[in-house]
Design an enzyme around this catalytic site. Structure first.
Site, PDB file in Angstrom:
ATOM      1  CG  ASP A  66      -1.791   1.209   1.342  1.00 27.96           C
ATOM      2  OD1 ASP A  66      -2.372   1.616   0.328  1.00 27.96           O
ATOM      3  OD2 ASP A  66      -1.884   1.775   2.445  1.00 27.96           O
ATOM      4  CG  ASN A 131      -7.324  -6.091   0.693  1.00 31.95           C
ATOM      5  OD1 ASN A 131      -7.337  -4.883   0.474  1.00 31.95           O
ATOM      6  ND2 ASN A 131      -8.185  -6.676   1.500  1.00 31.95           N
ATOM      7  CD  GLU A 134      -3.473  -1.917  -1.078  1.00 32.75           C
ATOM      8  OE1 GLU A 134      -3.802  -0.720  -1.194  1.00 32.75           O
ATOM      9  OE2 GLU A 134      -3.728  -2.597  -0.057  1.00 32.75           O
TER      10      GLU A 134
END
Length: 308
Positions: A66, A131, A134
């Site tokens: 991230d 997710n 990332e």
């Protein structure tokens, strides 16, 4: 950018060469340590224990990815749009790294077919693909470094799947962005209409307030309820990014809400003590945010030095 000749030779003698080839087609280069990439695809619902007894899944890589993704996209956008102001650059980056976009990109490159998870979890987690994307970026960073992350985003993602000129003109939905943040981090967010009146031209005006864990995140006005909520959400997002006092308050409120009912009952019977709501947890979360900012700063500095 990468010389894959030696990697191809080594690949001939590997039993798991199919996995290496699969990642090569996705990334444009061969992994050095494929185990990092495999962990990036391991959802927490199927966590495994390491030799030291620690649970392994992709959450830590997601945290790292991230931060790196923010830095890489900021680097690319900064150099692509010369002369544009900071607000324009920030908004363009936000549109690229938002969860909806990352979910789509993960599916485009076939990442969704490689994620390991329980069947039950898939129906309850709409952010699983984003997710994992990332986490993949985090794996690339650990395995190959910042330059490889930038290569991947420029040549394998933005080039084929993202039109920077088009996305830069797309309007930012601040309310959706705030709700996305709240769902990912498990905060309660509500919008309330405060007043409804008319301006001097007798046009209806609205004022809305957004509450994060019951704490005011900001107010906004507009000529529709929707517009006023957008403005309020924009203020709240600014506080989340820049106001450490606000962050500490909402973390404390969230912690109090998540306490077991019996603990809350006991604490209510004792004299109140300002700031005494599980401060260790809120500080831990705040430290996590500081680490993210530090990683972003270091990665950006490194990138600009390499490309100077």
């Amino acid at each position: 950018m990468f010389s894959n000749i030696k990697d191809r030779i080594r690949l001939l003698f590997r039993k798991d060469r199919e996995s290496y080839l699969r990642f090569y087609k996705m990334l444009g280069f061969y992994p050095k340590d494929i185990s990092i990439y495999e962990q990036a695809l391991l959802h927490k619902s199927l966590s495994v224990k390491s030799e030291k007894g620690r649970l392994l899944n992709n959450e830590r890589l997601e945290f790292l990815g991230d931060a790196i993704l923010d830095a890489v996209v900021a680097d690319i956008v900064y150099k692509r749009f010369e002369g544009k102001r900071e607000g324009f650059l920030t908004n363009t980056r936000s549109k690229i790294v938002q969860r909806e976009t990352l979910n789509r990109l993960a599916i485009e490159i076939g990442l969704d077919k490689l994620i390991k998870y329980t069947a039950r979890q898939s129906s309850h987690n709409s952010y699983m693909c984003g997710n994992a994307f990332e986490a993949l970026v985090g794996a690339i960073y650990l395995d190959r470094g910042y330059r490889a992350c930038k290569y991947f985003m420029e040549h394998r993602i933005i080039g084929p799947y993202i039109n920077l000129e088009k996305i830069s003109r797309k309007e930012v939905n601040f309310k959706s962005k705030l709700i996305e943040w709240s769902q990912k981090n498990r905060f309660e967010v509500t919008f309330e209409l405060i007043t409804q009146s008319h301006d001097q031209g007798y046009n209806p005006t609205f004022e809305s307030e957004v509450l994060v864990e019951g704490i005011s995140g900001g107010k906004g006005t507009g000529y529709s309820k929707k517009e006023s909520q957008q403005m309020a959400a924009r203020v709240a997002l600014g506080k989340i990014k820049n106001d450490s006092g606000f962050i500490e308050c909402i973390f404390a409120a969230k912690t109090a809400r998540e306490l077991p009912q019996e603990e809350v009952t006991v604490s209510d019977s004792k004299p109140s003590d300002s700031g005494a709501v599980t401060p260790d947890l809120s500080l831990e979360e705040i430290k996590k945010t500081d680490v993210v900012e530090q990683i972003i700063s270091e990665a950006e500095e490194k990138a600009f030095k390499e490309n100077a």
